[in-house]
Scaffold this motif. Structure first.
Motif, short mmCIF file in Angstrom:
data_model
loop_
_atom_site.label_atom_id
_atom_site.label_comp_id
_atom_site.label_asym_id
_atom_site.label_seq_id
_atom_site.Cartn_x
_atom_site.Cartn_y
_atom_site.Cartn_z
N ASP A 1 -4.18 79.88 38.70
CA ASP A 1 -5.08 78.74 38.56
C ASP A 1 -5.07 77.86 39.81
O ASP A 1 -4.10 77.82 40.56
CB ASP A 1 -4.66 77.88 37.36
N VAL A 2 -6.19 77.16 39.97
CA VAL A 2 -6.35 76.18 41.05
C VAL A 2 -6.30 74.80 40.42
O VAL A 2 -7.04 74.52 39.47
CB VAL A 2 -7.69 76.41 41.78
N LYS A 3 -5.41 73.95 40.94
CA LYS A 3 -5.17 72.64 40.34
C LYS A 3 -5.46 71.53 41.34
O LYS A 3 -5.42 71.74 42.54
CB LYS A 3 -3.72 72.56 39.86
N ARG A 4 -5.71 70.35 40.81
CA ARG A 4 -5.95 69.19 41.68
C ARG A 4 -4.61 68.58 42.08
O ARG A 4 -3.69 68.47 41.26
CB ARG A 4 -6.80 68.14 40.96
N PHE A 5 -4.50 68.19 43.35
CA PHE A 5 -3.32 67.46 43.78
C PHE A 5 -3.20 66.17 42.98
O PHE A 5 -4.18 65.43 42.83
CB PHE A 5 -3.41 67.08 45.27
N GLN A 6 -2.02 65.88 42.47
CA GLN A 6 -1.75 64.65 41.73
C GLN A 6 -0.66 63.89 42.47
O GLN A 6 0.47 64.36 42.55
CB GLN A 6 -1.29 64.96 40.31
N SER A 7 -1.02 62.74 43.05
CA SER A 7 -0.02 61.98 43.79
C SER A 7 -0.45 60.53 43.96
O SER A 7 -1.62 60.24 44.20
CB SER A 7 0.19 62.60 45.19
N SER A 8 0.52 59.63 43.85
CA SER A 8 0.26 58.23 44.17
C SER A 8 0.77 57.91 45.57
O SER A 8 0.51 56.83 46.09
CB SER A 8 0.96 57.33 43.14
N GLU A 9 1.47 58.87 46.19
CA GLU A 9 2.05 58.65 47.52
C GLU A 9 1.22 59.28 48.63
O GLU A 9 1.17 58.77 49.75
CB GLU A 9 3.47 59.22 47.57
N TYR A 10 0.59 60.43 48.34
CA TYR A 10 -0.18 61.16 49.34
C TYR A 10 -1.67 60.91 49.14
O TYR A 10 -2.13 60.79 48.00
CB TYR A 10 0.07 62.66 49.22
N LYS A 11 -2.41 60.90 50.24
CA LYS A 11 -3.86 60.80 50.14
C LYS A 11 -4.43 62.14 49.69
O LYS A 11 -3.99 63.20 50.14
CB LYS A 11 -4.47 60.42 51.49
#
Length: 194
Positions: A101-111
């Motif tokens: 699967d292809v997933k969305r990046f989830q981060s509050s630290e990285y753009k």
């Protein structure tokens, strides 16, 4: 040698054409099944959105043609993601060449999106022959293919993810080989020699 660039609803084709021009490769840009099947090498590039691109592929029947190809095929960026099973981008069913699967990046630290130069490492196939470990490639993406048995190069952003995939005659890169300088050009050249 006949090289085909698959024509579909995804941008950045001109950069791929320029990259092939630089190394003196003749190519055809087409969505014609007969031309694609008769090619010695097939390049499946892409910039854009997964569900729109898959709709075009289905409309042209290319969603069935591409997985059935037996010659070497190279997918890049969205092209790589569409070769996977499913994308979180608009809940899109893709072609399933790579059963991941292809997933969305989830981060509050990285753009997000991940934009710019980043290194790839842990090479495991011939397309990286002649490259130094930790070579830098150019990325532009908000979605990533998870690590899997198909992973043949890795990159880190938010977490480790698949920078390159391979299964049989299907090769794929999340980064843009065509705008990744001499290292990206080497990958294209290696692909054309497979």
């Amino acid at each position: 040698m006949k090289t085909v660039i698959i024509k579909y609803n995804a941008g950045n084709v001109q950069s791929v054409m320029y990259a092939l021009d630089r190394i003196g490769v003749n190519y055809l840009w087409t969505d014609d099944e007969t031309e694609i099947r008769s090619a010695d090498r097939v390049i499946f590039p892409g910039v854009g959105e997964a569900s729109t691109a898959m709709s075009y592929l289905r409309e042209k029947g290319l969603d069935k043609v591409i997985p059935s190809l037996t010659q070497p095929v190279l997918g890049t960026c969205v092209g790589m993601q569409l070769m996977c099973r499913h994308s979180e981008e608009n809940d899109t069913t893709c072609m399933g060449i790579f059963d991941i699967d292809v997933k969305r990046f989830q981060s509050s630290e990285y753009k997000v999106p991940h934009v710019g130069w980043n290194n790839i490492y842990n090479f495991k196939n011939g397309l990286t022959e002649g490259l130094n470990e930790n070579s830098f490639m150019y990325f532009v993406h908000s979605y990533y293919a998870e690590l899997s048995p198909y992973t043949v190069a890795t990159c880190d952003y938010v977490q480790p993810f698949s920078a390159m995939l391979q299964k049989d005659n299907f090769y794929a890169a999340q980064f843009h080989t065509e705008i990744s300088g001499k290292e990206g050009q080497r990958i294209i050249e290696n692909f054309l020699k497979v």
